[in-house]
Design a protein around this motif. Structure first.
Motif, mmCIF file in Angstrom:
data_model
loop_
_atom_site.group_PDB
_atom_site.id
_atom_site.type_symbol
_atom_site.label_atom_id
_atom_site.label_comp_id
_atom_site.label_asym_id
_atom_site.label_seq_id
_atom_site.Cartn_x
_atom_site.Cartn_y
_atom_site.Cartn_z
ATOM 1 N N SER A 127 15.245 -19.519 -40.308
ATOM 2 C CA SER A 127 15.695 -20.907 -40.283
ATOM 3 C C SER A 127 17.197 -20.919 -40.486
ATOM 4 O O SER A 127 17.758 -20.023 -41.115
ATOM 5 C CB SER A 127 14.995 -21.747 -41.352
ATOM 6 N N ILE B 119 13.505 -27.870 -33.430
ATOM 7 C CA ILE B 119 14.478 -28.692 -34.149
ATOM 8 C C ILE B 119 14.257 -30.143 -33.751
ATOM 9 O O ILE B 119 14.035 -30.438 -32.570
ATOM 10 C CB ILE B 119 15.931 -28.243 -33.866
ATOM 11 N N ILE C 177 18.646 -28.718 -39.250
ATOM 12 C CA ILE C 177 17.873 -27.523 -39.593
ATOM 13 C C ILE C 177 17.013 -27.131 -38.392
ATOM 14 O O ILE C 177 16.307 -27.960 -37.822
ATOM 15 C CB ILE C 177 16.963 -27.762 -40.814
ATOM 16 N N PHE C 178 17.080 -25.843 -38.003
ATOM 17 C CA PHE C 178 16.246 -25.350 -36.910
ATOM 18 C C PHE C 178 15.442 -24.155 -37.389
ATOM 19 O O PHE C 178 15.770 -23.528 -38.392
ATOM 20 C CB PHE C 178 17.097 -24.989 -35.683
ATOM 21 N N TYR C 179 14.373 -23.877 -36.668
ATOM 22 C CA TYR C 179 13.463 -22.784 -37.015
ATOM 23 C C TYR C 179 13.211 -21.928 -35.790
ATOM 24 O O TYR C 179 13.021 -22.448 -34.697
ATOM 25 C CB TYR C 179 12.125 -23.341 -37.531
ATOM 26 N N LYS D 257 10.485 -19.294 -34.395
ATOM 27 C CA LYS D 257 9.094 -18.935 -34.688
ATOM 28 C C LYS D 257 8.584 -17.904 -33.697
ATOM 29 O O LYS D 257 8.990 -17.881 -32.541
ATOM 30 C CB LYS D 257 8.212 -20.185 -34.634
ATOM 31 N N THR E 184 21.008 -23.655 -39.997
ATOM 32 C CA THR E 184 21.591 -24.978 -39.832
ATOM 33 C C THR E 184 22.461 -24.982 -38.587
ATOM 34 O O THR E 184 23.347 -24.130 -38.444
ATOM 35 C CB THR E 184 22.443 -25.348 -41.059
ATOM 36 N N GLU F 129 7.021 -18.854 -38.847
ATOM 37 C CA GLU F 129 8.471 -19.012 -38.947
ATOM 38 C C GLU F 129 9.101 -17.693 -39.397
ATOM 39 O O GLU F 129 8.690 -17.125 -40.399
ATOM 40 C CB GLU F 129 8.790 -20.106 -39.962
#
Length: 110
Positions: free
Chosen positions: A66, A100, A52-54, A56, A68, A63
């Motif tokens: 998001s 991440i 999972i990455f965000y 921002k 995957t 955020e």
């Protein structure tokens, strides 16, 4: 002569710090066009299971997206983990960064 020695010490230090880094995020440092495909890559010398990455906002830290990460062939780089991070859905102009697995990318522009 002092400048040369100082420069060499800085280079050696940078290399030693980089070689100790276990994970990093590669981005397009020139930025991304709003309507273009936007992909970054997470690479690690360690096995990482969290994909999972965000994305921002760089000013507020809020955020805005998001996703995957999709596994890529890490062995190509002699690593244990490689993930493609696709954030093409973001089309709003701004300055952002990706997080991440405890890593933070440099700031980039869209």
């Amino acid at each position: 002569m002092k400048r040369i020695c100082f420069s060499l010490l800085c280079i050696i230090y940078s290399i030693s710090v980089w070689s100790q880094a276990g994970s990093w995020i590669r981005i397009n440092q020139l930025g991304y066009l709003p309507e273009s495909k936007k992909v970054a890559v997470f690479l690690s010398q360690e096995s990482k299971s969290d994909a999972i990455f965000y994305v921002k906002d760089s000013k507020s830290g809020k955020e805005i997206f998001s996703g995957t990460g999709i596994a890529a062939n890490a062995e190509r780089w002699g690593l244990k983990t490689a993930l493609r991070l696709d954030f093409t859905q973001i089309t709003k102009d701004g300055e952002y960064y990706i997080t991440i697995n405890g890593e933070k990318s440099p700031v980039f522009r869209i």
